[in-house]
Design an enzyme around this catalytic site. Structure first.
Site, PDB file in Angstrom:
ATOM      1  N   SER A 190      -3.032  -3.161   4.201  1.00  0.00           N
ATOM      2  CA  SER A 190      -3.641  -3.937   2.735  1.00  0.00           C
ATOM      3  C   SER A 190      -3.289  -3.239   1.675  1.00  0.00           C
ATOM      4  O   SER A 190      -3.954  -2.825   0.866  1.00  0.00           O
ATOM      5  CB  SER A 190      -5.060  -4.167   3.039  1.00  0.00           C
ATOM      6  OG  SER A 190      -5.295  -4.741   4.237  1.00  0.00           O
ATOM      7  N   ARG A 205       3.328   1.019  -4.077  1.00  0.00           N
ATOM      8  CA  ARG A 205       2.662   2.044  -4.404  1.00  0.00           C
ATOM      9  C   ARG A 205       1.392   1.849  -3.624  1.00  0.00           C
ATOM     10  O   ARG A 205       1.059   0.842  -3.178  1.00  0.00           O
ATOM     11  CB  ARG A 205       2.619   1.899  -5.780  1.00  0.00           C
ATOM     12  CG  ARG A 205       1.813   0.874  -6.394  1.00  0.00           C
ATOM     13  CD  ARG A 205       2.029   0.622  -7.717  1.00  0.00           C
ATOM     14  NE  ARG A 205       1.175  -0.557  -8.435  1.00  0.00           N
ATOM     15  CZ  ARG A 205       1.575  -1.109  -9.497  1.00  0.00           C
ATOM     16  NH1 ARG A 205       2.621  -0.591 -10.363  1.00  0.00           N
ATOM     17  NH2 ARG A 205       0.799  -1.965 -10.045  1.00  0.00           N
ATOM     18  N   ASP A 243      -3.462  -7.852   4.301  1.00  0.00           N
ATOM     19  CA  ASP A 243      -4.891  -8.522   4.538  1.00  0.00           C
ATOM     20  C   ASP A 243      -4.997 -10.094   4.085  1.00  0.00           C
ATOM     21  O   ASP A 243      -5.759 -10.903   4.662  1.00  0.00           O
ATOM     22  CB  ASP A 243      -6.037  -7.632   4.333  1.00  0.00           C
ATOM     23  CG  ASP A 243      -6.146  -7.325   2.908  1.00  0.00           C
ATOM     24  OD1 ASP A 243      -5.211  -7.684   1.941  1.00  0.00           O
ATOM     25  OD2 ASP A 243      -7.253  -6.658   2.663  1.00  0.00           O
TER      26      ASP A 243
HETATM   27  C1  GLC Z   1      -5.371  -3.804  -2.870  1.00  0.00           C
HETATM   28  C2  GLC Z   1      -4.124  -3.787  -2.307  1.00  0.00           C
HETATM   29  C3  GLC Z   1      -3.657  -5.374  -1.703  1.00  0.00           C
HETATM   30  C4  GLC Z   1      -4.758  -5.869  -0.702  1.00  0.00           C
HETATM   31  C5  GLC Z   1      -6.005  -5.663  -1.676  1.00  0.00           C
HETATM   32  C6  GLC Z   1      -7.296  -6.164  -0.541  1.00  0.00           C
HETATM   33  O1  GLC Z   1      -5.189  -4.789  -3.963  1.00  0.00           O
HETATM   34  O2  GLC Z   1      -3.049  -3.441  -3.089  1.00  0.00           O
HETATM   35  O3  GLC Z   1      -2.460  -5.260  -0.691  1.00  0.00           O
HETATM   36  O4  GLC Z   1      -4.469  -6.937  -0.348  1.00  0.00           O
HETATM   37  O5  GLC Z   1      -6.466  -4.272  -2.149  1.00  0.00           O
HETATM   38  O6  GLC Z   1      -7.635  -5.160   0.305  1.00  0.00           O
END
Ligand code: GLC
Length: 487
Positions: A190, A205, A243
């Site tokens: 995620s 990042r 996710d």
């Molecule tokens: C952050 C991450 C993203 C993820 C979100 C929820 O924003 O950068 O990729 O989907 O968290 O977990």
């Protein structure tokens, strides 16, 4: 450091006078150093007003916060327009504010999928290993949850990936699955990744407090596969998904018309189904399908500081975070930060004597030591004397509070969480508008804030009604964990 300077100016009794107020503001801006465009978003009238407020006038303090945190329907509408515009930019070019990352997922499930797979889910502090079996008419899961320590989040990346492999090995052993199983594994990772294939993606990042070294710019599937190799595990990582993409897919397994997946948890983000012809920057392989799931990475929206109604508290949270200047929308709407915004407000009102009669609390002064879960608990405290809140403040923060303090604190929590919910509705409304789904769309929503923060969902729905009018009733917000392994 700069924050303490700001605080102590108030503590030492600089309370009146326009001239002094100007000096305080000058010092504040000089030491904390916002850029000129940030200053436009600082609630300077409110800060000025602080100079004139008698120390005990907590009502004025709450009013001041209301002025800063209330977001009107018109403001929301303007934000949706900018959001749609920024989505379009992201579909055209790399490195836009909203990254709009192609996921290489071109099909939604039909519900007829069969077989047994492994799944890993790294969302934040929790890491989950699951075995999922799709059989006729049912899905069975076995799973185990592990905690990712702060050392692993911020240490050398290879140790983080070794930890994942160790967890998988333990899971296999416990469930009697041989280590050379050759099973297929899907990795829900995620964080923003630039995907080059369904099973290849470079981390753009870190977000959500992770800073592990040696991972940014690398293919995380390879890092995982190498760690499996080091631990003697024979497993094939065949898919890497965000996710939000996982949420979309899992909701679509139940309702094939699901158009988007949203996470409102520790972080926040959304994925939705877009026509490939709209993804102008797409230069990947042609696909038989004419649609692709886009991982928006919407958390970074507003980081140009143009669109969002940022307050001085938001800017403090941002400046003290490991990723200043990034993920500003996420920092206003997600679970990792709502408690932190509230903590800064509390510290501010303590410093002016407007909360807890100025009593300081060592525990409250520790960064990130006021959880968003506390806010939800306080909002849910309906006892006449707010005894649960009293206990929380006393036992965790060693604060003696009056009933008035506790009521004020409840209002502060409501202001911060309601603003978050209303701002989250901006993103949802933008997706529905951009994809022209005003006649009907199902949006899958998961994440701890949406699931556990009482009334959060209602505030999102109210704001959607303000934004979309009658059409809002065509947008179904579907909540529920289906295939994600976090039961
Ligand atoms: C952050 C991450 C993203 C993820 C979100 C929820 O924003 O950068 O990729 O989907 O968290 O977990």
């Amino acid at each position: 450091m700069t924050y303490h300077i700001f605080q102590s100016l108030f503590v030492f009794g600089i309370t009146t006078g326009v001239a002094i107020s100007a000096v305080v503001q000058f010092l504040y801006y000089t030491f904390s150093g916002p850029s000129p465009d940030e200053v436009a978003f600082l609630p300077s009238p409110a800060i000025e007003a602080q100079q004139d407020v008698p120390k005990s006038n907590s009502r004025a303090a709450i009013q001041r916060l209301e002025d800063q945190f209330y977001v009107s329907t018109v403001q929301l509408q303007d934000m949706v327009k900018l959001f749609v515009h920024d989505m379009q930019r992201g579909l055209k070019r790399e490195n836009a504010l909203i990254k709009m990352l192609p996921s290489y997922v071109t099909k939604r499930p039909t519900g007829n999928e069969r077989g047994t797979y492994l799944a890993l889910d790294l969302g934040g502090t929790n890491f989950r290993v699951c075995e999922v079996t799709f059989a006729t008419g049912q899905v069975r899961t076995k799973q185990r949850k592990f905690t990712v320590s702060d050392e692993l989040k911020t240490g050398p990346g290879h140790l983080l990936f070794d930890f994942f492999a160790d967890c998988v090995a333990l899971f296999l052993d416990e469930n009697g699955i041989p280590r050379d199983t050759n099973m297929k594994l899907g990795f829900t990772f995620s964080f923003p990744c630039h995907q080059e294939a369904l099973n290849r993606g470079r981390l753009i990042r870190w977000t959500k407090g992770f800073t592990a070294s040696g991972v940014v710019g690398e293919d995380v599937v390879k890092l995982l596969q190498d760690a499996f190799h080091r631990k003697g595990l024979s497993i094939n990582v065949t898919a890497l998904v965000n996710d939000t993409v996982g949420t979309l897919i899992s909701h679509a397994y139940i309702d094939p018309l699901t158009q988007a997946g949203i996470i409102l948890g520790t972080g926040s983000n959304a994925a939705y189904v877009e026509r490939i012809s709209e993804i102008k920057k797409w230069d990947g392989p042609k696909s038989a399908s004419n649609e692709m799931v886009i991982n928006m990475e919407w958390g970074n929206w507003g980081s140009d500081k143009i669109a969002l109604p940022l307050t001085a508290y938001d800017l403090k949270v941002d400046r003290a975070s490991p990723n200043p200047g990034q993920q500003l929308y996420e920092k206003m709407i997600s679970g990792m930060y709502l408690g932190e915004i509230t903590r800064y407000i509390m510290l501010d009102l303590i410093s002016t004597g407007e909360l807890f009669r100025g009593q300081r609390s060592v525990e409250l002064e520790k960064p990130y030591n006021f959880d968003t879960a506390n806010m939800s608990r306080i909002e849910r405290d309906h006892t006449t004397d707010m005894s649960d809140t009293n206990m929380l403040l006393k036992t965790v923060y060693n604060i003696d509070s009056t009933l008035k303090d506790r009521r004020n604190l409840k209002q502060i929590c409501q202001l911060v969480s309601t603003r978050a919910a209303r701002l989250a509705a901006v993103g949802i409304s933008a997706i529905v508008t951009k994809t022209n789904r005003l006649n009907g769309a199902t949006v899958g929503i998961d994440g701890s804030v949406y699931e556990h923060y009482q009334h959060f969902g209602n505030h999102v729905k109210d704001a959607l009604r303000e934004l979309l009018g009658m059409v809002a009733q065509n947008v179904t917000l579907a909540q529920g964990e289906f295939l994600r392994c976090d039961g």
